[in-house]
Design a protein around this motif. Structure first.
Motif, PDB file in Angstrom:
ATOM      1  N   GLU A   1      20.767-148.695  29.596  1.00 12.29           N
ATOM      2  CA  GLU A   1      19.899-149.829  29.909  1.00 12.29           C
ATOM      3  C   GLU A   1      19.962-150.212  31.388  1.00 12.29           C
ATOM      4  N   THR A   2      21.127-150.057  32.010  1.00 12.70           N
ATOM      5  CA  THR A   2      21.255-150.328  33.448  1.00 12.70           C
ATOM      6  C   THR A   2      20.402-149.347  34.243  1.00 12.70           C
ATOM      7  N   ALA A   3      20.505-148.054  33.907  1.00 13.99           N
ATOM      8  CA  ALA A   3      19.707-147.039  34.601  1.00 13.99           C
ATOM      9  C   ALA A   3      18.219-147.280  34.367  1.00 13.99           C
ATOM     10  N   LEU A   4      17.851-147.626  33.140  1.00 15.84           N
ATOM     11  CA  LEU A   4      16.453-147.900  32.824  1.00 15.84           C
ATOM     12  C   LEU A   4      15.929-149.095  33.614  1.00 15.84           C
ATOM     13  N   SER A   5      16.717-150.137  33.697  1.00 18.33           N
ATOM     14  CA  SER A   5      16.310-151.322  34.456  1.00 18.33           C
ATOM     15  C   SER A   5      16.117-150.997  35.934  1.00 18.33           C
ATOM     16  N   LEU A   6      17.043-150.242  36.511  1.00 26.01           N
ATOM     17  CA  LEU A   6      16.906-149.841  37.913  1.00 26.01           C
ATOM     18  C   LEU A   6      15.667-148.979  38.119  1.00 26.01           C
ATOM     19  N   TYR A   7      15.391-148.088  37.174  1.00 25.31           N
ATOM     20  CA  TYR A   7      14.217-147.214  37.250  1.00 25.31           C
ATOM     21  C   TYR A   7      12.938-148.048  37.227  1.00 25.31           C
ATOM     22  N   GLN A   8      12.865-148.980  36.271  1.00 24.13           N
ATOM     23  CA  GLN A   8      11.675-149.817  36.152  1.00 24.13           C
ATOM     24  C   GLN A   8      11.475-150.706  37.380  1.00 24.13           C
ATOM     25  N   LYS A   9      12.554-151.274  37.893  1.00 19.00           N
ATOM     26  CA  LYS A   9      12.445-152.129  39.075  1.00 19.00           C
ATOM     27  C   LYS A   9      12.016-151.319  40.297  1.00 19.00           C
ATOM     28  N   SER A  10      12.513-150.094  40.405  1.00 18.86           N
ATOM     29  CA  SER A  10      12.115-149.234  41.525  1.00 18.86           C
ATOM     30  C   SER A  10      10.631-148.901  41.443  1.00 18.86           C
ATOM     31  N   LEU A  11      10.149-148.587  40.249  1.00 20.48           N
ATOM     32  CA  LEU A  11       8.720-148.309  40.078  1.00 20.48           C
ATOM     33  C   LEU A  11       7.874-149.536  40.394  1.00 20.48           C
ATOM     34  N   ASN A  12       8.343-150.698  39.968  1.00 20.04           N
ATOM     35  CA  ASN A  12       7.604-151.930  40.270  1.00 20.04           C
ATOM     36  C   ASN A  12       7.539-152.190  41.767  1.00 20.04           C
ATOM     37  N   MET A  13       8.628-151.904  42.498  1.00 16.54           N
ATOM     38  CA  MET A  13       8.605-152.076  43.952  1.00 16.54           C
ATOM     39  C   MET A  13       7.625-151.109  44.601  1.00 16.54           C
TER      40      MET A  13
ATOM     41  N   PRO B   1      14.195-138.975  45.253  1.00 16.55           N
ATOM     42  CA  PRO B   1      15.508-138.578  44.729  1.00 16.55           C
ATOM     43  C   PRO B   1      16.188-139.646  43.872  1.00 16.55           C
ATOM     44  N   LEU B   2      16.104-140.903  44.253  1.00 18.88           N
ATOM     45  CA  LEU B   2      16.739-141.957  43.478  1.00 18.88           C
ATOM     46  C   LEU B   2      16.157-142.025  42.073  1.00 18.88           C
TER      47      LEU B   2
ATOM     48  N   MET C   1      17.291-139.061  39.990  1.00 16.92           N
ATOM     49  CA  MET C   1      18.679-139.204  39.558  1.00 16.92           C
ATOM     50  C   MET C   1      18.795-140.220  38.420  1.00 16.92           C
ATOM     51  N   LEU C   2      18.060-141.315  38.507  1.00 20.52           N
ATOM     52  CA  LEU C   2      18.079-142.307  37.425  1.00 20.52           C
ATOM     53  C   LEU C   2      17.516-141.713  36.137  1.00 20.52           C
ATOM     54  N   ARG C   3      16.459-140.917  36.251  1.00 23.18           N
ATOM     55  CA  ARG C   3      15.886-140.275  35.076  1.00 23.18           C
ATOM     56  C   ARG C   3      16.892-139.297  34.456  1.00 23.18           C
ATOM     57  N   ASP C   4      17.591-138.540  35.295  1.00 22.47           N
ATOM     58  CA  ASP C   4      18.613-137.620  34.792  1.00 22.47           C
ATOM     59  C   ASP C   4      19.764-138.376  34.131  1.00 22.47           C
TER      60      ASP C   4
END
Length: 138
Positions: free
Chosen positions: A116-128, A7-8, A11-14
């Motif tokens: 850019e904030t949403a993109l950064s959170l998305y990328q960091k979540s994928l990396n985790m 879900p997170l 939501m970031l993608r949306d």
């Protein structure tokens, strides 16, 4: 498991989709800065919230799980449609155009920072997730 099943991440993608659509509207406003009678548009935050709530309700209506550990429901598939509304800037010129370039640039910069904030959170979540899925020692 797809990233959209979390879900997170959905939501970031949306959120990125909303900011991308809003950036297109702002760019249209800037492109029409000299068009007589043009009134700028914007996609209000409430429009994003309306689409997001609709997608959450849609996912909840088809919720079926066969095991307590399963993820349930599907979030939207990125097909959100946002409605732009007329949003005149602070002043109107003699030819009826109400686009103020400075205000549009402020909106564009704020929108870019949020994207850019949403993109950064998305990328960091994928990396985790990638790091957690690796076997020990890699």
């Amino acid at each position: 498991m797809r990233p959209d099943d979390i879900p997170l991440l959905a939501m970031l993608r949306d959120t990125m989709g909303y900011h991308g659509a809003r950036q297109r509207v702002i760019a249209e406003n800037v492109a029409n800065a000299n068009t007589p009678g043009y009134t700028p548009n914007d996609i209000p935050r409430s429009e994003f919230e309306r689409v997001l709530a609709g997608q959450q309700a849609q996912g909840a209506s088809g919720l079926r799980t066969t095991h307590a550990m399963h993820y349930g429901g599907e979030t939207g598939g990125g097909s959100a449609q946002y409605r732009a509304e007329r949003s005149p800037d602070s002043e109107t010129t003699a030819n009826g155009n109400s686009v103020v370039i400075e205000e549009q640039m402020v909106d564009a910069n704020e929108n870019r920072m949020r994207f850019e904030t949403a993109l950064s959170l998305y990328q960091k979540s994928l990396n985790m997730i990638r790091m957690a899925s690796r076997s020990p020692g890699q």
